[in-house]
Design a protein around this motif. Structure first.
Motif, short mmCIF file in Angstrom:
data_model
loop_
_atom_site.label_atom_id
_atom_site.label_comp_id
_atom_site.label_asym_id
_atom_site.label_seq_id
_atom_site.Cartn_x
_atom_site.Cartn_y
_atom_site.Cartn_z
N UNK A 82 0.82 -1.21 0.00
CA UNK A 82 0.00 0.00 0.00
C UNK A 82 0.86 1.26 0.00
N UNK A 83 2.11 1.13 -0.45
CA UNK A 83 3.03 2.26 -0.43
C UNK A 83 2.81 3.23 -1.58
N UNK A 84 3.61 4.30 -1.56
CA UNK A 84 3.50 5.32 -2.61
C UNK A 84 4.70 5.23 -3.55
N UNK A 85 4.47 5.59 -4.80
CA UNK A 85 5.52 5.59 -5.82
C UNK A 85 5.41 6.88 -6.62
N UNK A 86 6.52 7.36 -7.20
CA UNK A 86 6.44 8.53 -8.07
C UNK A 86 5.78 8.15 -9.39
N UNK A 87 4.70 8.83 -9.71
CA UNK A 87 4.01 8.59 -10.98
C UNK A 87 4.18 9.82 -11.87
N UNK A 88 4.30 9.59 -13.17
CA UNK A 88 4.46 10.69 -14.11
C UNK A 88 3.28 10.65 -15.09
N UNK A 89 2.77 11.80 -15.41
CA UNK A 89 1.69 11.88 -16.40
C UNK A 89 2.28 12.20 -17.77
N UNK A 90 1.44 12.12 -18.80
CA UNK A 90 1.91 12.38 -20.16
C UNK A 90 0.88 11.95 -21.17
N UNK A 91 1.31 11.84 -22.41
CA UNK A 91 0.42 11.47 -23.49
C UNK A 91 0.76 10.07 -24.01
N UNK A 92 -0.24 9.38 -24.52
CA UNK A 92 -0.05 8.03 -25.05
C UNK A 92 -0.61 7.94 -26.45
N UNK A 93 0.04 7.11 -27.25
CA UNK A 93 -0.48 6.75 -28.58
C UNK A 93 -0.44 5.24 -28.71
N UNK A 94 -1.49 4.67 -29.30
CA UNK A 94 -1.60 3.23 -29.45
C UNK A 94 -0.77 2.80 -30.66
N UNK A 95 0.28 1.99 -30.41
CA UNK A 95 1.18 1.58 -31.48
C UNK A 95 0.61 0.38 -32.23
N UNK A 96 0.38 -0.71 -31.51
CA UNK A 96 -0.20 -1.92 -32.10
C UNK A 96 -0.48 -2.91 -30.99
N UNK A 97 -1.55 -3.67 -31.13
CA UNK A 97 -1.94 -4.64 -30.12
C UNK A 97 -1.91 -4.00 -28.74
N UNK A 98 -1.03 -4.53 -27.85
CA UNK A 98 -0.94 -3.98 -26.49
C UNK A 98 0.25 -3.03 -26.33
N UNK A 99 0.83 -2.57 -27.43
CA UNK A 99 2.01 -1.72 -27.37
C UNK A 99 1.64 -0.25 -27.52
N UNK A 100 2.23 0.57 -26.64
CA UNK A 100 1.91 2.00 -26.61
C UNK A 100 3.19 2.83 -26.55
N UNK A 101 3.13 3.99 -27.18
CA UNK A 101 4.15 5.01 -26.97
C UNK A 101 3.67 5.94 -25.87
N UNK A 102 4.55 6.24 -24.95
CA UNK A 102 4.22 7.15 -23.85
C UNK A 102 5.25 8.27 -23.83
N UNK A 103 4.80 9.52 -23.82
CA UNK A 103 5.68 10.69 -23.76
C UNK A 103 5.38 11.43 -22.46
N UNK A 104 6.35 11.43 -21.59
CA UNK A 104 6.18 12.06 -20.28
C UNK A 104 6.09 13.57 -20.39
#
Length: 449
Positions: free
Chosen positions: A200-222
């Motif tokens: 139940x701990x905390x972690x640093x999370x980063x937001x950003x934009x995503x694009x669907x590459x193919x199937x379950x693969x995504x590009x993420x830009x922080x």
């Protein structure tokens, strides 16, 4: 894909934290008698030990600077961090944390390690022609392999990445991959225990934009904005940071805002002032290669900190165990090297010793009865279609249960069984999973080149 370790926007998301923790000064020594003892006279010129530290009998080192090797904790577990990069006359080399020189100072920049668990040293041959590199690399690689200190590497490999992201659906995900597009997965209790110390701990999370590459693969830009959250997405405080680190098993983690670093406790409270400078992980590809980018993590309860160009040692409560009054200080979790007027002196903290990597070995894995002098690095190469995956077992033999089937990977060898030649206990760090130990047949392993 941008690494979560890259600083982007320097955002001020909350008020400054607590003041710099104060350290009570030690009592002034009593005035000595006129008839000074011979023992006092002999030691009058010796460097005084920093408060809380005990000197060892190690020789004094004459380097201009010593820094922690940059490493990626997500793929390189703490007890394996036992090297420093050191500088003399503007040139950098490699040393073990006990002061033993591995590579003499000749590199133009601080050395750094491949980002994925391999003791592959980058930067040592920078500035040389290919004709000069080949014979030197052949010579030094033979030397490094003989002593168990890895190999030189001139490739610009990107390794893998593993980060926590906060997406538009107000949910936290683990985003993992290698260089290109990656996969999103819900954070498991196992992952949260590794990165925050508890489920139940905390972690640093980063937001950003995503694009669907193919199937379950995504590009993420922080977008470079980090917030500490639990697995449900609840923020731990009202702050945003431009860089942030995991806790792992430590009580504090460093985070950056407004160009300075602060240490947070596991509830999200800022336990120190926003006052510290980065101390390691140099960007050698910028116009200012000797500008450090990261604050140090806590290693075995303590972290090197730098304030206004002076170094000290922070403890797990956020207090300066060693005040920031020294020109240099490094710490590997067991011993500290402190720069004083006559050079670098080695010290220990009473009762503090580096943990054994096998302390976390689960009870269903057979423990080795023989350990290598230094952790051996080996490699398993699968076929292009990964059809020849290597079995990872609970013990040294085919009669033991299979834990996993390994694809191409760099492995660390942690031990052997005297009753079962040809088997080795290794740690496997899968790209999309958590690191774990197991036994493999050595007939399928290759030297790490």
């Amino acid at each position: 894909v941008l690494s979560p370790l890259l600083s982007a926007l320097l955002l001020a998301g909350c008020a400054a934290g607590a003041d710099v923790p104060t350290v009570q000064p030690t009592a002034a020594p009593e005035t000595p008698d006129t008839a000074q003892s011979s023992e006092t006279a002999e030691t009058a010129g010796a460097a005084a030990a920093p408060q809380g530290l005990i000197p060892t009998d190690a020789p004094v080192l004459d380097y201009d600077d010593i820094r922690l090797i940059a490493y990626v904790r997500e793929f390189q577990t703490y007890p394996d961090t036992d090297y420093y990069t050191m500088c003399r006359d503007g040139k950098w080399g490699l040393m073990r944390s006990d002061g033993t020189e591995v590579l003499p100072c000749r590199a133009p920049y601080p050395l750094f390690e491949c980002g994925w668990n391999a003791h592959r040293w980058h930067g040592y041959t920078d500035g040389m022609t290919w004709e000069e590199i080949e014979p030197l690399q052949e010579q030094l690689n033979a030397q490094l392999k003989e002593t168990g200190d890895g190999v030189l590497c001139d490739a610009h490999d990107g390794g893998g990445y593993r980060m926590f992201v906060y997406l538009q659906d107000a949910s936290v995900y683990v985003y993992a991959g290698s260089i290109g597009p990656g996969e999103f997965a819900a954070p498991t209790d196992e992952a949260l225990c590794l990165y925050s110390g508890r489920a139940d701990g905390i972690v640093p999370t980063v937001s950003g934009t995503t694009t669907h590459e193919s199937d379950d693969w995504y590009n993420f830009v922080s977008d470079g904005v980090y917030v500490y959250r639990d697995k449900n997405g609840t923020a731990a405080n009202s702050c945003t940071y431009s860089a942030a680190d995991f806790f792992f098993d430590a009580p504090l983690a460093p985070a950056q805002r407004d160009g300075r670093w602060v240490y947070l406790d596991t509830t999200g409270r800022e336990a120190t002032g926003l006052c510290y400078d980065a101390v390691y992980d140099f960007d050698i590809y910028s116009d200012t290669p000797l500008t450090a980018a990261r604050a140090a993590p806590l290693l075995n309860g303590y972290a090197v900190v730098c304030r206004d160009g002076q170094f000290g040692l922070l403890d797990g409560s956020g207090a300066e165990f060693v005040p920031c009054t020294y020109d240099g200080l490094v710490w590997d979790g067991s011993t500290a090297w402190v720069k004083q007027n006559d050079g670098w002196h080695e010290y220990t903290i009473p009762g503090v010793a580096k943990p054994d990597p096998l302390d976390t070995l689960s009870g269903d894995i057979v423990a080795p009865d023989t350990r290598p002098t230094r952790t051996d690095t080996v490699y398993f190469q699968a076929d292009a279609d990964s059809s020849n995956r290597l079995n990872l077992r609970t013990g040294p033999g085919t009669e033991y249960d299979i834990i996993d089937r390994i694809s191409s990977s760099t492995l660390r060898v942690y031990g052997y069984a005297s009753t079962a030649p040809g088997w080795a206990l290794v740690r496997y760090d899968p790209l999309y999973g958590m690191p774990h130990f197991g036994w493999v047949s050595t007939s399928y392993l290759l030297p790490a080149e």
